[in-house]
Design an enzyme around this catalytic site. Structure first.
Site, short mmCIF file in Angstrom:
data_model
loop_
_atom_site.label_atom_id
_atom_site.label_comp_id
_atom_site.label_asym_id
_atom_site.label_seq_id
_atom_site.Cartn_x
_atom_site.Cartn_y
_atom_site.Cartn_z
N GLU A 154 3.04 18.51 -55.43
CA GLU A 154 4.34 18.31 -54.81
C GLU A 154 4.68 16.83 -54.68
O GLU A 154 3.80 16.01 -54.45
CB GLU A 154 4.34 18.94 -53.40
CG GLU A 154 3.93 20.40 -53.40
CD GLU A 154 3.74 20.97 -52.00
OE1 GLU A 154 3.91 20.19 -51.03
OE2 GLU A 154 3.42 22.16 -51.88
N ARG A 169 -7.55 17.26 -41.42
CA ARG A 169 -7.37 16.42 -42.61
C ARG A 169 -8.52 16.76 -43.56
O ARG A 169 -9.45 16.00 -43.74
CB ARG A 169 -7.39 14.94 -42.23
CG ARG A 169 -6.84 14.04 -43.33
CD ARG A 169 -7.03 12.57 -42.97
NE ARG A 169 -6.26 12.14 -41.83
CZ ARG A 169 -5.00 11.72 -41.87
NH1 ARG A 169 -4.37 11.69 -43.02
NH2 ARG A 169 -4.38 11.33 -40.78
N LYS A 175 5.48 13.58 -52.98
CA LYS A 175 5.23 13.05 -51.64
C LYS A 175 6.41 12.17 -51.27
O LYS A 175 6.52 11.04 -51.73
CB LYS A 175 3.92 12.26 -51.58
CG LYS A 175 3.55 11.89 -50.14
CD LYS A 175 2.23 11.17 -50.03
CE LYS A 175 1.82 11.06 -48.57
NZ LYS A 175 2.88 10.59 -47.68
N ARG A 219 5.58 14.72 -36.09
CA ARG A 219 4.16 15.03 -36.28
C ARG A 219 3.38 14.84 -34.99
O ARG A 219 2.30 15.41 -34.84
CB ARG A 219 3.55 14.19 -37.40
CG ARG A 219 3.60 12.70 -37.16
CD ARG A 219 2.87 11.95 -38.26
NE ARG A 219 1.44 12.12 -38.15
CZ ARG A 219 0.60 12.13 -39.17
NH1 ARG A 219 1.06 11.99 -40.40
NH2 ARG A 219 -0.68 12.26 -39.01
#
Length: 502
Positions: A209, A367, A211, A231
């Site tokens: 995708e 992450r 970014k 976020r």
């Protein structure tokens, strides 16, 4: 429970570098706390009180240096009430009110308690009780799997609340926590990828995708009600009318979408990253009608949670409900095709690609290796530790930034300095903001600050260095933009910086 008991535990974990010892000490304290005290203790020990930002700066907190109660008397619940009162002081006269409240607190605090409170209020509590360690401690204290605690914390958006649930309901209680539309969840994060070939090889069949060079958003809709979160889980609904309008235009009853807000010029190309982020850095709630939504994931659709559904299926749902606002992407396991996607993203003015394993779940707050971001220009998110007064044309402005990465002990490790990439606008802003965060000016030309501001730094690489305690130094570092959407806990680690040596 007395505050003194928590302060003693804080001292224990600050004195050891062993992860197991830190977890054991934290778990022992949590096991002794009552149900009401557990979330308070979690917030205090991680340096994030339940009330959020309190409004007590370094200068105000110095009143605590005069305390010296001979016997501990403050309970955790009493301190929680005091912090709530401090956080609630707003408007005219609030500074004087907080001063009175701090003096009252100082009158009953022991020297050790006062030292802890000064560190807590000024953001300098760095004894190593980061969320990861505390999550393990919560699991150990409640005798539940750490993954169950982590997942509940993701969905609650609050580790303290997850700790309370673990205490009262055990694993069954944690597993009962679900996604609630209109309540923000922690976003899934991407780890750095060396290059697109390696990222695809690691992921297998993947969604490659674009970014986008924008600001992360999470969009919730329940009927006609829409909320937009950053976020950091801050509500910015009022600032993003185009995002709200797009969400309301979808033919759904309820939905939770993950994506980016991005400013576009008249030709449809992305505006400068700084321009987009300045919208999120503003304190005022005025709307910014030039930020457009782009979505790359869906976590909930019409009553069905999709967190545990493979990405390939989530993307099918996303395509069916929001094709107009999708981030450009190609599903492939061919590195050459992925490289073409990267080339197209860069040509369109974006910063790279994210390679996501199609069989991956949505692991909020993690992450991990399932998502890899690949950017030709290396960047790091670092924390400003201090700044030096400028010379010549920059006289009167705080210019040269001291930059730190997150250390394993919860502190920050200095990895370099830079004054490059700063526009006059940024210089003016950072001079004012850094003086608000100042903790000392022991050196005439250096202002040390609370480690709160995250700045994105572009660099050519790192090199071995004896100058800095981490053993590495940034090469040709320059400021790309401040990141008001990130907290110091989101900054890159010293291990991530050292990894660039290879």
């Amino acid at each position: 429970m007395l505050l003194a008991e928590l302060v003693a535990t804080s001292s224990v974990i600050a004195a050891t570098s062993k992860r197991t010892a830190k977890v054991a000490a934290l778990a022992e304290l949590l096991a002794m706390a009552t149900d009401l005290e557990v979330p308070i203790a979690v917030g205090l020990l991680t340096g994030e009180p339940r009330q959020g930002r309190i409004g007590v700066g370094w200068a105000s907190a110095t009143v605590l240096a005069d305390s010296g109660a001979p016997v501990p008397s403050i309970t955790l619940c009493e301190l929680d009430d005091a912090i709530a009162a401090l956080a609630g002081a707003r408007g005219a006269g609030s500074t004087a009110t907080r001063g009175e409240q701090l003096r009252a607190l100082a009158a009953v605090a022991t020297p050790d308690e006062s030292a802890f409170l000064r560190q807590l209020f000024t953001g300098e509590l760095r004894q190593g009780a980061l969320d990861g360690l505390m999550t393990e401690a919560v699991a150990k204290a409640a005798d539940v799997p750490v993954e169950s605690v982590r997942r509940a914390a993701m969905l609650c958006g609050d580790l303290g609340q997850a700790a309370s649930i673990a205490r009262r309901g055990g694993e069954a209680g944690l597993l009962a926590v679900g996604l609630t539309v209109l309540r923000a969840v922690q976003p899934m994060l991407a780890a750095p990828g060396a290059d697109v070939n390696a990222a695809v090889a690691d992921a297998g069949p993947a969604s490659v995708e674009w970014k986008l060079d924008g600001a992360r958003i999470q969009v919730h809709r329940d009927g006609d009600e829409v909320r937009v979160f950053t976020r950091n889980l801050n509500d910015v609904t009022a600032r993003l009318p185009l995002v709200v309008a797009a969400a309301r235009a979808l033919e759904v009853r309820s939905v939770v979408l993950d994506g980016e807000a991005l400013g576009l010029d008249d030709d449809g190309r992305p505006r400068r990253f700084q321009d987009t982020m300045s919208r999120f850095g503003a304190e005022e709630e005025r709307p910014h009608g030039d930020l457009h939504p782009f979505f790359f994931d869906v976590l909930h659709h019409d009553g069905v949670d999709l967190l545990d559904v493979p990405l390939r299926d989530r993307l099918n749902v996303l395509q069916s409900i929001a094709p107009t606002w999708r981030v450009p992407a190609v599903s492939t396991d061919d590195a050459a095709i992925a490289a073409d996607v990267l080339t197209a993203a860069l040509a369109a003015g974006h910063e790279g690609v994210v390679v996501k394993a199609l069989d991956s779940r949505y692991e909020a707050g993690r992450r991990g290796g399932a998502w890899r971001k690949v950017k030709p220009v290396r960047t790091l998110d670092l924390v400003v530790l201090a700044a030096e007064w400028g010379h010549g044309r920059r006289r009167g402005w705080l210019s040269n930034l001291h930059l730190g990465a997150r250390g394993e002990d919860g502190g920050f490790v200095m990895v370099g300095k830079t004054f490059k990439g700063l526009t006059d606008e940024l210089l003016r802003w950072q001079t004012e903001r850094l003086q608000e965060l100042a903790t000392s000016s022991a050196e005439e030309w250096v202002v040390w600050v609370r480690p709160e501001l995250v700045v994105e730094i572009a660099l050519d690489g790192v090199q071995v260095s004896r100058r800095y305690p981490g053993g590495v130094a940034l090469r040709f570092a320059r400021v790309r933009a401040y990141r008001p959407d990130k907290s110091a806990a989101d900054a890159d680690t010293i291990d991530a910086v050292r990894a660039l040596l290879g």
